[in-house]
Design a protein around this motif. Structure first.
Motif, mmCIF file in Angstrom:
data_model
loop_
_atom_site.group_PDB
_atom_site.id
_atom_site.type_symbol
_atom_site.label_atom_id
_atom_site.label_comp_id
_atom_site.label_asym_id
_atom_site.label_seq_id
_atom_site.Cartn_x
_atom_site.Cartn_y
_atom_site.Cartn_z
ATOM 1 N N SER A 57 33.377 12.598 14.121
ATOM 2 C CA SER A 57 32.521 12.828 15.290
ATOM 3 C C SER A 57 32.559 11.629 16.232
ATOM 4 N N SER A 58 32.665 10.426 15.666
ATOM 5 C CA SER A 58 32.798 9.231 16.498
ATOM 6 C C SER A 58 34.200 9.138 17.089
ATOM 7 N N LEU A 59 35.211 9.428 16.273
ATOM 8 C CA LEU A 59 36.594 9.347 16.741
ATOM 9 C C LEU A 59 36.922 10.422 17.770
ATOM 10 N N PHE A 60 36.069 11.450 17.852
ATOM 11 C CA PHE A 60 36.303 12.510 18.832
ATOM 12 C C PHE A 60 36.219 11.977 20.261
ATOM 13 N N GLU A 61 35.771 10.740 20.407
ATOM 14 C CA GLU A 61 35.813 10.089 21.718
ATOM 15 C C GLU A 61 37.239 10.092 22.270
ATOM 16 N N TYR A 62 38.211 9.979 21.387
ATOM 17 C CA TYR A 62 39.619 10.049 21.816
ATOM 18 C C TYR A 62 39.916 11.394 22.465
ATOM 19 N N GLN A 63 39.458 12.476 21.852
ATOM 20 C CA GLN A 63 39.657 13.809 22.428
ATOM 21 C C GLN A 63 39.019 13.887 23.810
ATOM 22 N N ARG A 64 37.805 13.341 23.939
ATOM 23 C CA ARG A 64 37.114 13.388 25.233
ATOM 24 C C ARG A 64 37.867 12.575 26.286
ATOM 25 N N LEU A 65 38.350 11.408 25.895
ATOM 26 C CA LEU A 65 39.120 10.592 26.837
ATOM 27 C C LEU A 65 40.398 11.305 27.263
ATOM 28 N N MET A 66 41.047 11.952 26.317
ATOM 29 C CA MET A 66 42.282 12.663 26.634
ATOM 30 C C MET A 66 42.024 13.851 27.549
ATOM 31 N N GLU A 67 40.949 14.584 27.300
ATOM 32 C CA GLU A 67 40.644 15.766 28.112
ATOM 33 C C GLU A 67 40.455 15.403 29.584
ATOM 34 N N SER A 68 39.934 14.213 29.837
ATOM 35 C CA SER A 68 39.698 13.800 31.225
ATOM 36 C C SER A 68 40.849 12.977 31.791
ATOM 37 N N SER A 69 41.907 12.796 31.012
ATOM 38 C CA SER A 69 43.018 11.946 31.432
ATOM 39 C C SER A 69 44.094 12.735 32.169
ATOM 40 N N TYR A 70 44.955 11.992 32.843
ATOM 41 C CA TYR A 70 46.124 12.575 33.502
ATOM 42 C C TYR A 70 46.988 13.337 32.506
ATOM 43 N N VAL A 71 47.082 12.842 31.281
ATOM 44 C CA VAL A 71 47.986 13.423 30.287
ATOM 45 C C VAL A 71 47.643 14.884 30.022
ATOM 46 N N VAL A 72 46.408 15.154 29.636
ATOM 47 C CA VAL A 72 46.024 16.530 29.315
ATOM 48 C C VAL A 72 45.885 17.368 30.578
ATOM 49 N N ARG A 73 45.389 16.770 31.652
ATOM 50 C CA ARG A 73 45.278 17.532 32.906
ATOM 51 C C ARG A 73 46.652 18.018 33.359
ATOM 52 N N GLU A 74 47.663 17.169 33.212
ATOM 53 C CA GLU A 74 49.014 17.563 33.612
ATOM 54 C C GLU A 74 49.570 18.633 32.678
ATOM 55 N N HIS A 75 49.276 18.532 31.393
ATOM 56 C CA HIS A 75 49.701 19.585 30.466
ATOM 57 C C HIS A 75 49.026 20.914 30.806
ATOM 58 N N LYS A 76 47.776 20.862 31.225
ATOM 59 C CA LYS A 76 47.080 22.094 31.610
ATOM 60 C C LYS A 76 47.659 22.661 32.902
ATOM 61 N N ARG A 77 47.996 21.773 33.835
ATOM 62 C CA ARG A 77 48.602 22.249 35.086
ATOM 63 C C ARG A 77 49.918 22.958 34.804
ATOM 64 N N LYS A 78 50.670 22.426 33.843
ATOM 65 C CA LYS A 78 51.946 23.039 33.469
ATOM 66 C C LYS A 78 51.780 23.869 32.194
ATOM 67 N N LYS A 79 50.719 24.651 32.146
ATOM 68 C CA LYS A 79 50.408 25.390 30.922
ATOM 69 C C LYS A 79 51.488 26.403 30.557
ATOM 70 N N ARG A 80 52.292 26.837 31.536
ATOM 71 C CA ARG A 80 53.356 27.802 31.251
ATOM 72 C C ARG A 80 54.714 27.114 31.101
ATOM 73 N N TYR A 81 54.696 25.818 30.900
ATOM 74 C CA TYR A 81 55.923 25.013 30.836
ATOM 75 C C TYR A 81 56.929 25.585 29.842
ATOM 76 N N ASN A 82 56.512 25.733 28.593
ATOM 77 C CA ASN A 82 57.450 26.201 27.573
ATOM 78 C C ASN A 82 57.847 27.648 27.803
ATOM 79 N N GLU A 83 56.902 28.464 28.249
ATOM 80 C CA GLU A 83 57.202 29.872 28.515
ATOM 81 C C GLU A 83 58.257 30.002 29.610
ATOM 82 N N VAL A 84 58.114 29.198 30.666
ATOM 83 C CA VAL A 84 59.092 29.240 31.752
ATOM 84 C C VAL A 84 60.453 28.760 31.258
ATOM 85 N N LEU A 85 60.456 27.704 30.453
ATOM 86 C CA LEU A 85 61.721 27.203 29.917
ATOM 87 C C LEU A 85 62.453 28.284 29.136
ATOM 88 N N ARG A 86 61.699 29.046 28.340
ATOM 89 C CA ARG A 86 62.332 30.031 27.459
ATOM 90 C C ARG A 86 62.661 31.339 28.161
#
Length: 433
Positions: A342-371
């Motif tokens: 529950s304390s380490l879940f801070e990492y999940q929260r930081l990631m959810e608000s980060s460029y990394v996860v936001r960009e993955h969400k923006r490209k949510k169809r990335y693998n589908e388009v590739l295939r």
């Protein structure tokens, strides 16, 4: 004999693992950084470009100290058909004076440097030691083993899995198994030595600046993937990557793809006379957001390739960013003296608000388009080069006739509605920008 215990053990001293260890060590966390290679970078592969962010947050003014090869001022996208190519190029010498345009690097130099920064901050770097299992108590991972016997057991309050796509830590902990063939690409790469003067002449570069060329189309036999040529100080990084599922279906060997790529007229003049110094192969996460495993589970934080974080061409960036954010969450846990999930879940929260996860969400169809949208790798390259050849041949035909033929080619190859849809939405999933 009492087994050694740390606050945190980081498994893997690639960019993600070293970023995590460096971030924690700066905050006084007792961290061990374990690397299976004799030196960091010895077992690791990347395309070869790093960027200002997030590296500057880890090592301010890094460009003054890091073993970078060249500052990238010339970005080219080369669309290849079987025999020809069409290039989109953006060159900006502003990038030569500033740190925002990207840098070419070699992992055999870059990884040891970043791991050394973690060491200097207080992390314990252990090399030549492969983690082969995890220690689980009461459903939680409390340590790792590097061989048989208690003397090969290391314990910690939390573990960072930075050990790549085929993560031993995540697999042994039961957090995720091996990825499916359509979720990873196989990248193969050669380092080709050339004199710096030759590189600068062939790529029209000044001393110290470089070019990155990304190739799309027939380089992967019309399947999802691409190729690249990056300029280093005295060498070129040349490689291809293709979805493993396509490679299996095509029944070809990866080095055959690389050899064909190197023989293409858009590539062969650039590498002519070069000497192959290294050959490398590596699995690359390509599953997109749907392939990301639990980032926090059983006392383990997944970062970098182990967390399946990679959107070409920013895999290394996302690896370092995830490591940095994991390090921040673990430094917080240390201060709170609370390493529960529950304390380490801070990492999940930081990631959810980060460029990394936001960009993955923006490209949510990335693998589908590739295939499923393989026309980006076959129909479109053929269509573009066919149209360009038609338009550029001077044969006495009026331009209006050639324009009509171009329209007919578009209609016959993909259709106007498909073209509009692809270039309105789908194309952003495959372009490297």
């Amino acid at each position: 004999m009492t087994a050694e215990k740390f606050d945190v053990i980081v498994v893997g001293a690639g960019p993600a693992g070293s970023a995590a260890a460096l971030t924690m060590a700066k905050e006084g966390v007792d961290v061990a950084l374990i690397e299976r290679g004799e030196t960091p970078g010895a077992k690791n592969v990347f395309g070869g470009v790093v960027y200002q962010w997030p590296l500057e947050e880890l090592v301010p003014n890094f460009w003054e100290k890091a073993p970078i090869e060249r500052r990238v001022v010339d970005h080219r996208l080369v669309i290849m058909s079987k025999e020809s190519s069409f290039t989109i190029s953006y060159r900006d010498d502003y990038f030569a004076q500033n740190a925002c345009g990207g840098f070419t690097a070699l992992r055999t130099k870059f990884d040891p440097w970043l791991a050394q920064k973690a060491e200097e901050a207080g992390a314990l770097l252990i090399t030549g030691m492969a983690v082969d299992d995890v220690i689980i108590e009461n459903g939680r991972v409390v340590g790792v083993t590097t061989g048989k016997g208690r003397e090969n057991e290391l314990y910690a309050s939390a573990i960072v899995a930075a050990d790549g796509v085929l993560s031993t830590v995540l697999n042994k902990a039961g957090i995720r198994g091996p990825p499916a063939p359509h979720e990873v690409a196989l990248g193969v790469k050669e380092i080709i030595e050339l004199p710096s003067e030759t590189i600068e002449a062939r790529f029209n570069l000044k001393k110290g600046v470089g070019a990155r060329l990304d190739y799309l189309g027939y380089v992967t036999s019309g399947r999802a993937g691409g190729g690249f040529v990056y300029t280093n100080s005295n060498s070129l990084s040349v490689g291809v990557a293709i979805l493993l599922s396509d490679l299996i279906e095509l029944k070809i060997k990866p080095y055959e793809l690389l050899d064909w790529f190197k023989s293409h007229p858009a590539v062969s003049p650039l590498i002519e006379g070069g000497k192959v110094k290294e050959y490398q192969a590596h699995l690359i996460p390509e599953g997109g957001i749907d392939s990301i495993p639990p980032l926090v589970s059983k006392g383990v934080l997944a970062v970098g390739d182990a967390a399946m974080l990679c959107l070409y061409p920013e895999g290394t960036n996302m690896a370092m960013a995830s490591g940095m954010l994991a390090g921040r969450a673990l430094a917080r846990a240390k201060k709170l003296n609370d390493f529960s999930d529950s304390s380490l879940f801070e990492y999940q929260r930081l990631m959810e608000s980060s460029y990394v996860v936001r960009e993955h969400k923006r490209k949510k169809r990335y693998n589908e388009v590739l295939r499923e949208s393989q026309r980006f790798f076959n129909e479109y390259p053929e269509m573009i080069t066919q149209i360009m050849r038609e338009l550029l041949v001077v044969d006495g035909l009026e331009k209006s006739v050639k324009h009509q033929r171009a329209r007919e080619t578009i209609r016959d190859k993909v259709g106007y509605l498909r073209l509009l849809k692809d270039f309105y939405s789908e194309v952003w999933s495959v372009l490297p920008w």
